[in-house]
Design a protein around this motif. Structure first.
Motif, PDB file in Angstrom:
ATOM      1  N   MET A   1      19.955  -2.349  13.820  1.00  0.00           N
ATOM      2  CA  MET A   1      19.959  -1.493  12.667  1.00  0.00           C
ATOM      3  C   MET A   1      18.860  -1.881  11.688  1.00  0.00           C
ATOM      4  N   LYS A   2      18.673  -3.203  11.470  1.00  0.00           N
ATOM      5  CA  LYS A   2      17.641  -3.670  10.550  1.00  0.00           C
ATOM      6  C   LYS A   2      16.252  -3.327  11.074  1.00  0.00           C
ATOM      7  N   LYS A   3      16.076  -3.398  12.386  1.00  0.00           N
ATOM      8  CA  LYS A   3      14.776  -3.078  12.970  1.00  0.00           C
ATOM      9  C   LYS A   3      14.438  -1.603  12.768  1.00  0.00           C
ATOM     10  N   ILE A   4      15.412  -0.746  12.918  1.00  0.00           N
ATOM     11  CA  ILE A   4      15.191   0.689  12.741  1.00  0.00           C
ATOM     12  C   ILE A   4      14.866   0.983  11.280  1.00  0.00           C
ATOM     13  N   LEU A   5      15.568   0.352  10.365  1.00  0.00           N
ATOM     14  CA  LEU A   5      15.317   0.554   8.945  1.00  0.00           C
ATOM     15  C   LEU A   5      13.915   0.073   8.570  1.00  0.00           C
ATOM     16  N   CYS A   6      13.523  -1.078   9.070  1.00  0.00           N
ATOM     17  CA  CYS A   6      12.179  -1.599   8.796  1.00  0.00           C
ATOM     18  C   CYS A   6      11.107  -0.682   9.380  1.00  0.00           C
ATOM     19  N   LEU A   7      11.349  -0.168  10.562  1.00  0.00           N
ATOM     20  CA  LEU A   7      10.406   0.743  11.192  1.00  0.00           C
ATOM     21  C   LEU A   7      10.271   2.035  10.392  1.00  0.00           C
ATOM     22  N   MET A   8      11.387   2.549   9.889  1.00  0.00           N
ATOM     23  CA  MET A   8      11.353   3.770   9.090  1.00  0.00           C
ATOM     24  C   MET A   8      10.599   3.558   7.780  1.00  0.00           C
ATOM     25  N   VAL A   9      10.809   2.422   7.132  1.00  0.00           N
ATOM     26  CA  VAL A   9      10.111   2.115   5.880  1.00  0.00           C
ATOM     27  C   VAL A   9       8.610   1.999   6.142  1.00  0.00           C
ATOM     28  N   LEU A  10       8.244   1.358   7.206  1.00  0.00           N
ATOM     29  CA  LEU A  10       6.841   1.213   7.572  1.00  0.00           C
ATOM     30  C   LEU A  10       6.210   2.569   7.854  1.00  0.00           C
ATOM     31  N   LEU A  11       6.908   3.411   8.582  1.00  0.00           N
ATOM     32  CA  LEU A  11       6.400   4.736   8.913  1.00  0.00           C
ATOM     33  C   LEU A  11       6.208   5.594   7.671  1.00  0.00           C
ATOM     34  N   VAL A  12       7.155   5.557   6.765  1.00  0.00           N
ATOM     35  CA  VAL A  12       7.048   6.329   5.525  1.00  0.00           C
ATOM     36  C   VAL A  12       5.890   5.839   4.671  1.00  0.00           C
ATOM     37  N   SER A  13       5.702   4.534   4.590  1.00  0.00           N
ATOM     38  CA  SER A  13       4.622   4.003   3.765  1.00  0.00           C
ATOM     39  C   SER A  13       3.262   4.328   4.348  1.00  0.00           C
ATOM     40  N   VAL A  14       3.135   4.333   5.659  1.00  0.00           N
ATOM     41  CA  VAL A  14       1.869   4.678   6.300  1.00  0.00           C
ATOM     42  C   VAL A  14       1.569   6.161   6.138  1.00  0.00           C
ATOM     43  N   CYS A  15       2.561   7.000   6.297  1.00  0.00           N
ATOM     44  CA  CYS A  15       2.360   8.442   6.192  1.00  0.00           C
ATOM     45  C   CYS A  15       2.109   8.893   4.765  1.00  0.00           C
ATOM     46  N   SER A  16       2.599   8.174   3.786  1.00  0.00           N
ATOM     47  CA  SER A  16       2.461   8.621   2.409  1.00  0.00           C
ATOM     48  C   SER A  16       1.153   8.193   1.759  1.00  0.00           C
ATOM     49  N   THR A  17       0.395   7.304   2.402  1.00  0.00           N
ATOM     50  CA  THR A  17      -0.869   6.887   1.813  1.00  0.00           C
ATOM     51  C   THR A  17      -1.918   7.946   2.062  1.00  0.00           C
ATOM     52  N   ALA A  18      -2.554   8.375   1.005  1.00  0.00           N
ATOM     53  CA  ALA A  18      -3.615   9.375   1.095  1.00  0.00           C
ATOM     54  C   ALA A  18      -4.948   8.693   0.793  1.00  0.00           C
ATOM     55  N   LEU A  19      -6.008   9.329   1.255  1.00  0.00           N
ATOM     56  CA  LEU A  19      -7.334   8.798   1.020  1.00  0.00           C
ATOM     57  C   LEU A  19      -7.676   8.989  -0.448  1.00  0.00           C
ATOM     58  N   ALA A  20      -7.866   7.893  -1.152  1.00  0.00           N
ATOM     59  CA  ALA A  20      -8.319   7.954  -2.535  1.00  0.00           C
ATOM     60  C   ALA A  20      -9.840   7.883  -2.489  1.00  0.00           C
ATOM     61  N   TYR A  21     -10.468   8.915  -2.964  1.00  0.00           N
ATOM     62  CA  TYR A  21     -11.925   8.974  -2.876  1.00  0.00           C
ATOM     63  C   TYR A  21     -12.546   7.986  -3.852  1.00  0.00           C
ATOM     64  N   PRO A  22     -13.631   7.359  -3.440  1.00  0.00           N
ATOM     65  CA  PRO A  22     -14.224   6.286  -4.239  1.00  0.00           C
ATOM     66  C   PRO A  22     -15.027   6.797  -5.436  1.00  0.00           C
ATOM     67  N   PHE A  23     -15.170   5.928  -6.408  1.00  0.00           N
ATOM     68  CA  PHE A  23     -16.044   6.173  -7.541  1.00  0.00           C
ATOM     69  C   PHE A  23     -16.638   4.837  -7.944  1.00  0.00           C
ATOM     70  N   GLY A  24     -17.751   4.883  -8.645  1.00  0.00           N
ATOM     71  CA  GLY A  24     -18.362   3.649  -9.103  1.00  0.00           C
ATOM     72  C   GLY A  24     -19.814   3.565  -8.714  1.00  0.00           C
ATOM     73  N   ARG A  25     -20.255   2.344  -8.588  1.00  0.00           N
ATOM     74  CA  ARG A  25     -21.659   2.059  -8.265  1.00  0.00           C
ATOM     75  C   ARG A  25     -21.839   2.117  -6.755  1.00  0.00           C
ATOM     76  N   VAL A  26     -22.801   2.928  -6.302  1.00  0.00           N
ATOM     77  CA  VAL A  26     -22.975   3.233  -4.873  1.00  0.00           C
ATOM     78  C   VAL A  26     -24.354   2.790  -4.414  1.00  0.00           C
ATOM     79  N   LYS A  27     -24.394   2.217  -3.229  1.00  0.00           N
ATOM     80  CA  LYS A  27     -25.664   1.896  -2.581  1.00  0.00           C
ATOM     81  C   LYS A  27     -25.704   2.617  -1.244  1.00  0.00           C
ATOM     82  N   VAL A  28     -26.832   3.285  -0.968  1.00  0.00           N
ATOM     83  CA  VAL A  28     -27.013   3.979   0.301  1.00  0.00           C
ATOM     84  C   VAL A  28     -27.613   2.990   1.302  1.00  0.00           C
ATOM     85  N   VAL A  29     -26.968   2.874   2.453  1.00  0.00           N
ATOM     86  CA  VAL A  29     -27.429   1.956   3.499  1.00  0.00           C
ATOM     87  C   VAL A  29     -27.601   2.713   4.804  1.00  0.00           C
TER      88      VAL A  29
END
Length: 87
Positions: A1-29
């Motif tokens: 049961m604990k393994k399933i709960l941990c897996l669900m928490v991990l899955l939700v946290s991975v799916c909820s992260t969105a790409l935050a677009y960068p800002f600041g000082r940029v160097k072109v390489v």
């Protein structure tokens, strides 16, 4: 049961992260960038405003030669995100 709960928490946290677009000082390489970007005219993921100081919000970039916050490489295919330069 604990393994399933941990897996669900991990899955939700991975799916909820969105790409935050960068800002600041940029160097072109040409190799080993933090982000690969493609410049487009329409339907860009991020509208970029080039500023000379205080790049303090998403989409505000100050191009520098030293001490960048992140680096970019311009590409034609397989970008991390697309940008459009605006005034």
């Amino acid at each position: 049961m604990k393994k399933i709960l941990c897996l669900m928490v991990l899955l939700v946290s991975v799916c909820s992260t969105a790409l935050a677009y960068p800002f600041g000082r940029v160097k072109v390489v040409t190799a080993f960038p933090d982000y690969k970007v493609k410049v487009v005219d329409h339907f860009a993921d991020l509208q970029v405003k080039v500023v000379t100081s205080f790049p303090d919000r998403e989409g505000r970039w100050q191009f520098v030669d030293s001490f960048p916050d992140f680096t970019i490489q311009y590409v034609d295919s397989f970008p991390d995100f697309t940008i459009k330069f605006v005034d």
